[in-house]
Write a protein that holds these residues in place. Structure first.
Motif, PDB file in Angstrom:
ATOM      1  N   ALA A  88     -87.414   2.948 -21.799  1.00 19.58           N
ATOM      2  CA  ALA A  88     -87.696   4.381 -21.788  1.00 19.58           C
ATOM      3  C   ALA A  88     -87.425   4.950 -23.167  1.00 19.58           C
ATOM      4  O   ALA A  88     -86.568   4.455 -23.907  1.00 19.58           O
ATOM      5  CB  ALA A  88     -86.851   5.101 -20.743  1.00 19.58           C
ATOM      6  N   LEU A  89     -88.157   6.006 -23.490  1.00 14.94           N
ATOM      7  CA  LEU A  89     -87.925   6.740 -24.734  1.00 14.94           C
ATOM      8  C   LEU A  89     -87.153   8.004 -24.397  1.00 14.94           C
ATOM      9  O   LEU A  89     -87.600   8.817 -23.591  1.00 14.94           O
ATOM     10  CB  LEU A  89     -89.256   7.104 -25.396  1.00 14.94           C
ATOM     11  N   VAL A  90     -85.984   8.187 -25.011  1.00  9.38           N
ATOM     12  CA  VAL A  90     -85.095   9.300 -24.689  1.00  9.38           C
ATOM     13  C   VAL A  90     -84.901  10.164 -25.935  1.00  9.38           C
ATOM     14  O   VAL A  90     -84.592   9.655 -27.015  1.00  9.38           O
ATOM     15  CB  VAL A  90     -83.719   8.795 -24.206  1.00  9.38           C
ATOM     16  N   CYS A  91     -85.087  11.474 -25.764  1.00 13.21           N
ATOM     17  CA  CYS A  91     -84.738  12.418 -26.817  1.00 13.21           C
ATOM     18  C   CYS A  91     -83.298  12.853 -26.559  1.00 13.21           C
ATOM     19  O   CYS A  91     -83.023  13.652 -25.646  1.00 13.21           O
ATOM     20  CB  CYS A  91     -85.686  13.622 -26.816  1.00 13.21           C
ATOM     21  N   ARG A  92     -82.350  12.293 -27.315  1.00 10.90           N
ATOM     22  CA  ARG A  92     -80.929  12.559 -27.102  1.00 10.90           C
ATOM     23  C   ARG A  92     -80.553  13.987 -27.490  1.00 10.90           C
ATOM     24  O   ARG A  92     -79.745  14.638 -26.829  1.00 10.90           O
ATOM     25  CB  ARG A  92     -80.104  11.570 -27.898  1.00 10.90           C
ATOM     26  N   LYS A  93     -81.155  14.458 -28.554  1.00 16.88           N
ATOM     27  CA  LYS A  93     -80.948  15.812 -29.055  1.00 16.88           C
ATOM     28  C   LYS A  93     -82.086  16.087 -30.014  1.00 16.88           C
ATOM     29  O   LYS A  93     -82.843  15.162 -30.373  1.00 16.88           O
ATOM     30  CB  LYS A  93     -79.583  15.939 -29.755  1.00 16.88           C
ATOM     31  N   PRO A  94     -82.256  17.324 -30.449  1.00 13.83           N
ATOM     32  CA  PRO A  94     -83.340  17.589 -31.398  1.00 13.83           C
ATOM     33  C   PRO A  94     -83.276  16.657 -32.605  1.00 13.83           C
ATOM     34  O   PRO A  94     -82.229  16.477 -33.220  1.00 13.83           O
ATOM     35  CB  PRO A  94     -83.101  19.049 -31.795  1.00 13.83           C
ATOM     36  N   GLY A  95     -84.402  16.024 -32.876  1.00 15.86           N
ATOM     37  CA  GLY A  95     -84.496  15.131 -34.025  1.00 15.86           C
ATOM     38  C   GLY A  95     -84.043  13.717 -33.785  1.00 15.86           C
ATOM     39  O   GLY A  95     -84.116  12.886 -34.703  1.00 15.86           O
ATOM     40  N   PRO A 142     -79.822  15.183 -22.803  1.00 14.08           N
ATOM     41  CA  PRO A 142     -80.936  14.330 -23.231  1.00 14.08           C
ATOM     42  C   PRO A 142     -82.091  14.399 -22.241  1.00 14.08           C
ATOM     43  O   PRO A 142     -81.900  14.780 -21.079  1.00 14.08           O
ATOM     44  CB  PRO A 142     -80.319  12.940 -23.254  1.00 14.08           C
ATOM     45  N   ARG A 143     -83.291  14.001 -22.687  1.00 15.33           N
ATOM     46  CA  ARG A 143     -84.466  14.083 -21.838  1.00 15.33           C
ATOM     47  C   ARG A 143     -85.455  12.962 -22.159  1.00 15.33           C
ATOM     48  O   ARG A 143     -85.729  12.685 -23.331  1.00 15.33           O
ATOM     49  CB  ARG A 143     -85.157  15.435 -22.040  1.00 15.33           C
ATOM     50  N   VAL A 144     -85.955  12.314 -21.110  1.00 14.52           N
ATOM     51  CA  VAL A 144     -87.128  11.450 -21.243  1.00 14.52           C
ATOM     52  C   VAL A 144     -88.345  12.364 -21.191  1.00 14.52           C
ATOM     53  O   VAL A 144     -88.563  13.060 -20.203  1.00 14.52           O
ATOM     54  CB  VAL A 144     -87.194  10.405 -20.111  1.00 14.52           C
ATOM     55  N   MET A 145     -89.098  12.414 -22.267  1.00 15.40           N
ATOM     56  CA  MET A 145     -90.251  13.303 -22.342  1.00 15.40           C
ATOM     57  C   MET A 145     -91.448  12.663 -21.641  1.00 15.40           C
ATOM     58  O   MET A 145     -91.358  11.592 -21.069  1.00 15.40           O
ATOM     59  CB  MET A 145     -90.582  13.604 -23.810  1.00 15.40           C
ATOM     60  N   GLY A 146     -92.575  13.360 -21.693  1.00 14.02           N
ATOM     61  CA  GLY A 146     -93.823  12.789 -21.191  1.00 14.02           C
ATOM     62  C   GLY A 146     -94.286  13.371 -19.880  1.00 14.02           C
ATOM     63  O   GLY A 146     -93.628  13.187 -18.849  1.00 14.02           O
ATOM     64  N   HIS A 147     -95.410  14.105 -19.911  1.00 16.01           N
ATOM     65  CA  HIS A 147     -95.958  14.664 -18.670  1.00 16.01           C
ATOM     66  C   HIS A 147     -97.470  14.510 -18.561  1.00 16.01           C
ATOM     67  O   HIS A 147     -98.055  14.891 -17.550  1.00 16.01           O
ATOM     68  CB  HIS A 147     -95.577  16.153 -18.545  1.00 16.01           C
ATOM     69  N   GLU A 148     -98.117  13.947 -19.581  1.00 16.14           N
ATOM     70  CA  GLU A 148     -99.561  13.674 -19.511  1.00 16.14           C
ATOM     71  C   GLU A 148     -99.721  12.203 -19.171  1.00 16.14           C
ATOM     72  O   GLU A 148     -99.739  11.348 -20.049  1.00 16.14           O
ATOM     73  CB  GLU A 148    -100.236  14.010 -20.837  1.00 16.14           C
TER      74      GLU A 148
END
Length: 337
Positions: A3-10, A55-61
């Motif tokens: 999974a690709l996780v955005c831990r914090k901005p950047g 944190p967030r796993v992005m992706g909705h398309e």
């Protein structure tokens, strides 16, 4: 699973996470195939999204294949599907009025809850639509196009009207395409010469350079002084949204497709003398997904021109960080699992 996780901005991390497990009643497990990278994902990466906790796993398309089903699920194993990423409560005032896209307690995949930049995802079967002959890469474009299709349907103005779409990114171009499909005479405005050249040369739209010294004069010149019956702003830019009020004809409407953190202001006398409509447009409905897929089947949407970049899940941390700032030639990027 990966999974690709955005831990914090950047900060994007490619990591191992537990697999979702078996689906419960009414749910299905989807093996993700393709993920469109949205402006929302770039905003999350940059810390600009108003509705997000890290944190967030992005992706909705998302597009993929059903690999497991729970009880009471009327979908076949192996079915190729588009994911509707909006999870509604089904009980609030919006849901009771058949508007689950603006549910009071809505949870959007990749925003309010972890999304699809991963290998597998559990999804309510009601949020899965068979692709009906579309390729899985094309199916990953359905959701962002549905945003534009929904905005056009929200506008409620008749065919044949002069329409301006501000913002020649993916959402703006999708809006322009579906406004044209609805029979409106569409012009596209942007401050990027490269994007205007794409809208004009590849998609056939007349354009207005929003970077000119006086774009409102260009608007009046293009419309014999009347301005546009219908204006869509898909820029996500405060100054652009505020300027858009002056592009609307008397008796016309402004539909705000993008969302920003800031407050906006406008001249009340100018607003009232036009008796104009100000319309918000959020997400999309099942009918919009159906409309988009039908238009794609009919060849009315040049998806191959819109999807300009590809990457893998493993390479996406580097590529998303790069594309957030280097958008030359980029319309829509897709992650291929």
């Amino acid at each position: 699973m990966k999974a690709l996780v955005c831990r914090k901005p950047g900060k994007l991390i490619f990591e191992d996470r537990p697999a979702p497990g078996r689906p419960g009643a009414g749910w299905a497990l989807v093996s993700i195939s393709h993920i469109g990278i949205c402006g929302t994902d770039y905003h999350i990466f940059e810390g600009k999204h108003p509705y997000l906790a890290y944190p967030r796993v992005m992706g909705h398309e998302l597009s993929g294949t059903v690999t497991a089903i729970g009880e009471g699920v009327a979908i076949e194993l192996g079915e190729r599907v588009v994911v509707n990423p909006y999870f509604a409560c089904g009980k609030c005032i919006a849901c009771r009025h058949d508007k689950p896209n603006c549910c009071v307690s809505i949870e959007v995949l990749g925003v309010h809850r972890d999304g699809g930049m991963c290998e597998e995802l559990l999804v309510p079967v009601a949020n899965l639509y068979p692709v009906a002959g579309l390729s899985l890469v094309d199916a990953a474009a359905v959701e962002f196009l549905a945003i534009g299709a929904h905005a056009v349907r929200r506008s409620r103005l008749a065919a044949g009207r002069n329409t301006l779409v501000i913002g020649a990114g993916p959402i703006g171009l999708g809006t322009a395409l579906f406004a044209r499909i609805a029979g409106q005479a569409v012009t596209v405005m942007d401050v990027s010469r490269e994007r205007l050249d794409f809208a004009e040369g590849q998609l056939g739209f007349p354009v207005i350079d929003g970077a000119s010294l006086s774009p409102v004069d260009l608007v009046r010149e293009r419309t014999d002084g009347d301005c546009f019956d219908l204006v869509f702003d898909a820029t996500g830019n405060k100054a652009s949204i505020q300027a858009a009020f002056s592009y609307v004809a008397h008796g016309g409407a402004l539909t705000m497709v993008s969302v920003i953190k800031d407050e906006i202001s406008f001249s009340d006398p100018e607003f009232h003398k036009r008796e104009m409509l100000l319309i918000g447009s959020r997400n999309a409905l099942g009918v919009d997904f159906d409309h988009v897929m039908a238009a794609m089947h009919d060849g009315a949407v040049p998806v191959a021109k819109l999807i300009t970049h590809h990457t893998t899940l493993e390479d996406s941390p580097h590529d998303i960080a790069r594309w957030a700032h280097q958008k030359s030639g980029l319309i829509k990027a897709v992650i291929v699992i």
